[in-house]
Design a protein around this motif. Structure first.
Motif, PDB file in Angstrom:
ATOM      1  N   ASP A  16     -17.303  10.278  14.737  1.00 47.27           N
ATOM      2  CA  ASP A  16     -17.712   9.653  16.108  1.00 47.27           C
ATOM      3  C   ASP A  16     -19.073  10.072  16.281  1.00 47.27           C
ATOM      4  O   ASP A  16     -19.245  11.386  16.447  1.00 47.27           O
ATOM      5  N   ASP A  17     -20.048   9.380  16.278  1.00 45.09           N
ATOM      6  CA  ASP A  17     -21.591   9.851  16.436  1.00 45.09           C
ATOM      7  C   ASP A  17     -21.686  10.497  17.637  1.00 45.09           C
ATOM      8  O   ASP A  17     -22.822  11.301  18.131  1.00 45.09           O
ATOM      9  N   SER A  18     -20.786   9.738  18.906  1.00 44.22           N
ATOM     10  CA  SER A  18     -21.081  10.372  20.141  1.00 44.22           C
ATOM     11  C   SER A  18     -20.848  11.710  20.402  1.00 44.22           C
ATOM     12  O   SER A  18     -21.703  12.558  21.057  1.00 44.22           O
ATOM     13  N   ARG A  19     -19.881  12.182  19.413  1.00 45.66           N
ATOM     14  CA  ARG A  19     -19.540  13.429  19.549  1.00 45.66           C
ATOM     15  C   ARG A  19     -20.522  14.587  18.691  1.00 45.66           C
ATOM     16  O   ARG A  19     -20.972  15.464  19.312  1.00 45.66           O
ATOM     17  N   ASP A  20     -21.324  13.924  17.971  1.00 44.70           N
ATOM     18  CA  ASP A  20     -22.396  14.695  17.163  1.00 44.70           C
ATOM     19  C   ASP A  20     -23.516  14.995  18.201  1.00 44.70           C
ATOM     20  O   ASP A  20     -23.949  15.911  18.290  1.00 44.70           O
ATOM     21  N   GLY A  21     -23.826  13.928  19.052  1.00 43.28           N
ATOM     22  CA  GLY A  21     -24.728  14.102  20.072  1.00 43.28           C
ATOM     23  C   GLY A  21     -24.399  15.235  21.062  1.00 43.28           C
ATOM     24  O   GLY A  21     -25.072  16.051  21.653  1.00 43.28           O
ATOM     25  N   ALA A  22     -22.908  15.162  21.696  1.00 39.20           N
ATOM     26  CA  ALA A  22     -22.418  16.360  22.498  1.00 39.20           C
ATOM     27  C   ALA A  22     -22.590  17.515  21.877  1.00 39.20           C
ATOM     28  O   ALA A  22     -23.120  18.549  22.910  1.00 39.20           O
ATOM     29  N   ARG A  24     -24.674  18.700  19.609  1.00 43.21           N
ATOM     30  CA  ARG A  24     -25.948  19.167  19.498  1.00 43.21           C
ATOM     31  C   ARG A  24     -26.412  19.411  21.061  1.00 43.21           C
ATOM     32  O   ARG A  24     -27.154  20.428  21.159  1.00 43.21           O
ATOM     33  N   ARG A  25     -26.246  18.600  22.015  1.00 48.44           N
ATOM     34  CA  ARG A  25     -26.619  19.072  23.305  1.00 48.44           C
ATOM     35  C   ARG A  25     -26.210  20.298  23.754  1.00 48.44           C
ATOM     36  O   ARG A  25     -26.852  21.063  24.307  1.00 48.44           O
ATOM     37  N   ALA A  26     -25.014  20.775  23.307  1.00 49.44           N
ATOM     38  CA  ALA A  26     -24.188  21.846  23.809  1.00 49.44           C
ATOM     39  C   ALA A  26     -24.893  23.117  23.009  1.00 49.44           C
ATOM     40  O   ALA A  26     -24.940  24.215  23.486  1.00 49.44           O
ATOM     41  N   THR A  27     -25.275  22.902  21.827  1.00 47.25           N
ATOM     42  CA  THR A  27     -25.724  24.030  20.948  1.00 47.25           C
ATOM     43  C   THR A  27     -27.205  24.387  21.612  1.00 47.25           C
ATOM     44  O   THR A  27     -27.836  25.432  21.889  1.00 47.25           O
ATOM     45  N   LEU A  28     -28.097  23.158  21.984  1.00 52.65           N
ATOM     46  CA  LEU A  28     -29.145  23.577  22.583  1.00 52.65           C
ATOM     47  C   LEU A  28     -29.172  24.048  23.926  1.00 52.65           C
ATOM     48  O   LEU A  28     -29.975  25.084  24.143  1.00 52.65           O
ATOM     49  N   MET A  41     -19.458  29.168  17.415  1.00 54.43           N
ATOM     50  CA  MET A  41     -18.761  27.710  17.297  1.00 54.43           C
ATOM     51  C   MET A  41     -17.840  27.745  18.420  1.00 54.43           C
ATOM     52  O   MET A  41     -17.622  26.657  18.914  1.00 54.43           O
ATOM     53  N   ASP A  42     -17.305  28.712  18.734  1.00 52.35           N
ATOM     54  CA  ASP A  42     -16.134  28.722  19.663  1.00 52.35           C
ATOM     55  C   ASP A  42     -16.940  28.323  21.284  1.00 52.35           C
ATOM     56  O   ASP A  42     -16.316  27.326  21.816  1.00 52.35           O
ATOM     57  N   ARG A  43     -17.978  29.097  21.612  1.00 53.13           N
ATOM     58  CA  ARG A  43     -18.690  28.393  22.731  1.00 53.13           C
ATOM     59  C   ARG A  43     -19.311  26.939  22.604  1.00 53.13           C
ATOM     60  O   ARG A  43     -19.297  26.298  23.748  1.00 53.13           O
ATOM     61  N   THR A  46     -16.549  24.694  23.203  1.00 56.51           N
ATOM     62  CA  THR A  46     -15.923  24.618  24.482  1.00 56.51           C
ATOM     63  C   THR A  46     -16.925  23.943  25.421  1.00 56.51           C
ATOM     64  O   THR A  46     -16.472  23.007  26.196  1.00 56.51           O
ATOM     65  N   ARG A  47     -18.155  24.141  25.378  1.00 54.37           N
ATOM     66  CA  ARG A  47     -19.463  23.235  26.146  1.00 54.37           C
ATOM     67  C   ARG A  47     -19.403  22.016  25.746  1.00 54.37           C
ATOM     68  O   ARG A  47     -19.307  20.949  26.501  1.00 54.37           O
ATOM     69  N   ALA A  48     -18.911  21.602  24.460  1.00 53.07           N
ATOM     70  CA  ALA A  48     -19.106  20.143  23.998  1.00 53.07           C
ATOM     71  C   ALA A  48     -17.682  19.437  24.042  1.00 53.07           C
ATOM     72  O   ALA A  48     -17.505  18.120  23.925  1.00 53.07           O
ATOM     73  N   LYS A  49     -16.660  20.220  24.443  1.00 51.55           N
ATOM     74  CA  LYS A  49     -15.436  19.488  24.576  1.00 51.55           C
ATOM     75  C   LYS A  49     -14.962  18.976  23.197  1.00 51.55           C
ATOM     76  O   LYS A  49     -14.288  17.795  23.402  1.00 51.55           O
ATOM     77  N   ALA A  50     -14.987  19.778  22.124  1.00 54.03           N
ATOM     78  CA  ALA A  50     -14.626  19.297  20.981  1.00 54.03           C
ATOM     79  C   ALA A  50     -13.854  20.412  20.264  1.00 54.03           C
ATOM     80  O   ALA A  50     -13.970  21.532  20.631  1.00 54.03           O
ATOM     81  N   GLY A  51     -13.045  20.088  19.161  1.00 55.88           N
ATOM     82  CA  GLY A  51     -12.540  20.828  18.651  1.00 55.88           C
ATOM     83  C   GLY A  51     -13.169  21.777  17.446  1.00 55.88           C
ATOM     84  O   GLY A  51     -14.254  21.114  16.912  1.00 55.88           O
ATOM     85  N   LYS A  52     -13.120  23.041  17.185  1.00 54.22           N
ATOM     86  CA  LYS A  52     -13.760  23.786  16.154  1.00 54.22           C
ATOM     87  C   LYS A  52     -13.857  23.170  14.944  1.00 54.22           C
ATOM     88  O   LYS A  52     -14.809  23.210  14.285  1.00 54.22           O
TER      89      LYS A  52
END
Length: 206
Positions: A16-22, A24-28, A41-43, A46-52
């Motif tokens: 799911d490429d949309s999750r990749d973008g989310a 990356r944005r959370a990381t930045l 990775m936990d933060r 949580t920020r990206a609403k994605a599973g670790k």
């Protein structure tokens, strides 16, 4: 090359490429808010609403994730100019660099640079990623200038392309002085172009 999940792998879940973008944005966002040490990775999850587990399938380490996120915004923000003139290419290159570090990205880059002496893995990733990417762009600009006969073929490429970014970084990240069009023109006209044409050895002494 970005370390991501191969979606063609037999039995693998479609990527799911949309999750990749989310992610990356959370990381930045976290880099700008809490610095490199504060990113986990936990933060990010949580920020990206994605599973670790989803993050680890795409990026095997925090360094890989951080560098991928940084490379993404650099690719979008610092294109290689092609104006037909070495002087104008350099002005465009330095202007793009100034714009790229003039907001949260500047704070992120400063954080990563400060971390480099303590983190050999990050240092190597920065050199092979972000810095190598900038060198590729600068080599193209210099090569075009040489082919057009605007600059000397003997010029030191590394010194030539470090002059502008070094002075811009000094003002943006340290002194806080204005980096406007007039300042960038002075960098190009008084330092970069004379050095590109003559080299330091031929400059008049005082």
């Amino acid at each position: 090359m970005r370390p991501t999940l191969d979606s063609s792998r037999s039995g693998g879940r479609p990527r799911d490429d949309s999750r990749d973008g989310a992610i990356r944005r959370a990381t930045l966002q976290l880099l700008a808010e809490v610095g490199y040490d504060g990113v986990t990775m936990d933060r990010v999850a949580t920020r990206a609403k994605a599973g670790k587990a989803t993050i680890y399938r795409r990026w095997p380490s925090k360094v890989a994730l951080v560098m991928d996120a940084i490379t993404t915004i650099t690719e979008q923000s610092v294109p290689i100019p092609d104006t037909g003139s070495f002087r104008m290419d350099m002005l465009a290159f330095i202007s793009s660099f100034r714009d790229a570090i003039g907001d949260d990205r500047g704070r992120i880059i400063a954080e990563l640079v400060s971390e480099m002496p303590r983190n050999s893995e990050l240092r190597e990733a920065l050199r092979n990623g972000l810095l190598a990417q900038r060198k590729t762009a600068s080599d193209v600009i210099v090569h075009r200038g040489i082919v057009r006969g605007e600059i000397s073929a003997e010029v030191d490429h590394t010194v030539l392309m470090e002059l502008g970014p070094a002075l811009v970084l000094q003002r943006v990240l340290l002194s806080g002085e204005v980096v406007d069009a007039a300042f960038m023109e002075r960098i190009v006209d008084d330092l970069i172009v004379p050095y590109a044409v003559h080299g330091l050895a031929d400059q008049p002494t005082r």
